[in-house]
Write a protein that holds these residues in place. Sequence first.
Motif, PDB file in Angstrom:
ATOM      1  N   THR A  87       0.846  -1.193   0.000  1.00  0.00           N
ATOM      2  CA  THR A  87       0.000   0.000   0.000  1.00  0.00           C
ATOM      3  C   THR A  87       0.882   1.244   0.000  1.00  0.00           C
ATOM      4  OG1 THR A  87      -1.775  -1.120   1.200  1.00  0.00           O
ATOM      5  CG2 THR A  87      -1.773   1.283   1.249  1.00  0.00           C
ATOM      6  N   VAL A  88       0.626   2.150  -0.944  1.00  0.00           N
ATOM      7  CA  VAL A  88       1.424   3.368  -1.085  1.00  0.00           C
ATOM      8  C   VAL A  88       0.567   4.583  -0.737  1.00  0.00           C
ATOM      9  CG1 VAL A  88       2.732   4.835  -2.662  1.00  0.00           C
ATOM     10  CG2 VAL A  88       2.841   2.336  -2.889  1.00  0.00           C
ATOM     11  N   PHE A  89       1.019   5.383   0.234  1.00  0.00           N
ATOM     12  CA  PHE A  89       0.397   6.674   0.537  1.00  0.00           C
ATOM     13  C   PHE A  89       1.149   7.741  -0.249  1.00  0.00           C
ATOM     14  CE2 PHE A  89      -1.269   4.274   4.026  1.00  0.00           C
ATOM     15  CZ  PHE A  89      -2.457   4.907   4.375  1.00  0.00           C
ATOM     16  N   TYR A  90       0.440   8.462  -1.134  1.00  0.00           N
ATOM     17  CA  TYR A  90       1.112   9.489  -1.929  1.00  0.00           C
ATOM     18  C   TYR A  90       0.859  10.900  -1.406  1.00  0.00           C
ATOM     19  CZ  TYR A  90      -3.491   9.647  -4.248  1.00  0.00           C
ATOM     20  OH  TYR A  90      -4.832   9.731  -4.516  1.00  0.00           O
ATOM     21  N   ALA A  91       0.044  11.048  -0.364  1.00  0.00           N
ATOM     22  CA  ALA A  91      -0.156  12.339   0.307  1.00  0.00           C
ATOM     23  C   ALA A  91      -0.134  12.090   1.811  1.00  0.00           C
ATOM     24  CB  ALA A  91      -1.469  12.975  -0.121  1.00  0.00           C
ATOM     25  N   HIS A  92       0.837  12.691   2.486  1.00  0.00           N
ATOM     26  CA  HIS A  92       1.003  12.487   3.929  1.00  0.00           C
ATOM     27  C   HIS A  92       1.777  13.669   4.490  1.00  0.00           C
ATOM     28  CE1 HIS A  92       5.097  11.052   2.874  1.00  0.00           C
ATOM     29  NE2 HIS A  92       4.476  10.474   1.855  1.00  0.00           N
ATOM     30  N   GLU A  93       2.204  13.591   5.739  1.00  0.00           N
ATOM     31  CA  GLU A  93       2.826  14.737   6.398  1.00  0.00           C
ATOM     32  C   GLU A  93       4.120  15.180   5.726  1.00  0.00           C
ATOM     33  OE1 GLU A  93       3.397  13.954  10.502  1.00  0.00           O
ATOM     34  OE2 GLU A  93       1.265  14.011  11.008  1.00  0.00           O
ATOM     35  N   GLU A  94       4.878  14.246   5.191  1.00  0.00           N
ATOM     36  CA  GLU A  94       6.198  14.581   4.663  1.00  0.00           C
ATOM     37  C   GLU A  94       6.188  14.954   3.186  1.00  0.00           C
ATOM     38  OE1 GLU A  94       9.279  11.835   5.588  1.00  0.00           O
ATOM     39  OE2 GLU A  94       8.551  11.458   7.614  1.00  0.00           O
ATOM     40  N   ALA A  95       5.159  14.545   2.452  1.00  0.00           N
ATOM     41  CA  ALA A  95       5.157  14.825   1.012  1.00  0.00           C
ATOM     42  C   ALA A  95       3.764  14.654   0.427  1.00  0.00           C
ATOM     43  CB  ALA A  95       6.131  13.899   0.285  1.00  0.00           C
TER      44      ALA A  95
END
Length: 236
Positions: free
Chosen positions: A194-202
């Motif tokens: 599972t890939v998160f493409y919007a989060h705290e770092e980017a």
Amino acid sequence: MKKTKTLAILGFLLLLSVCTAVAVNATNILQGLSNEDEININSVSVNLILTPEEKEAAINLVLVAPTIKDLLKTADNYTVKASEIFDIRETYEGITLVPKPGVALVTLELNRDYGEEFSVQFVKATVDIEQMEITNTEVKPEVRKPKIIENPMLPNELVERASEFDGVVVTVSGKVSLLGEVFSSIFELDKTVTVFYAHEEATIDVSDIENGDTVTVTGKFVAPNTIYALKIEKRL
């Protein structure tokens, strides 16, 4: 007053993992959240008997122990939490988790920065709440890992070696699925990672990516199967 909730098994596991958690540096302690008194999940039930005050007292006792203080001096940061210790019993109604009365388990995770590497070390201490003494301390070996793995990997290879790469920046290639199909900024690679493409770092622009595309993702891996993307490249 006891509160009873009927939840799905997933909800139970999440609630059970919540205890007094403290994210600290070498000098600060933040008090965490308390649990419900009792949880019932279909045929699985558990009573949570430690109060927030007891958990905080157990944590404070462990943090001032000489062995722990010496370890904390070597850590760049750490987290600590207190929880019940359970016995598992089978009854005619199902499985019951029975907390051992008067004891708490305090778990510390120590992190150290070595430049191109970082390390993780766990310490577990059993506390007698009534006597306010530590009855057992288990110090796990320090595990050092590289911060970045430059060689590309396949999703199934990454998941099979999840503990080895937990917390490491990795590069993985695979076929995209679930993009835009769930209410979250995620997609899957090869139906494995599972890939998160919007989060705290980017926040990564995925407007030119569609399900079925092959992409290369670079990001921080969190076991067992999640990557917080820092860069995504579409392979033509």
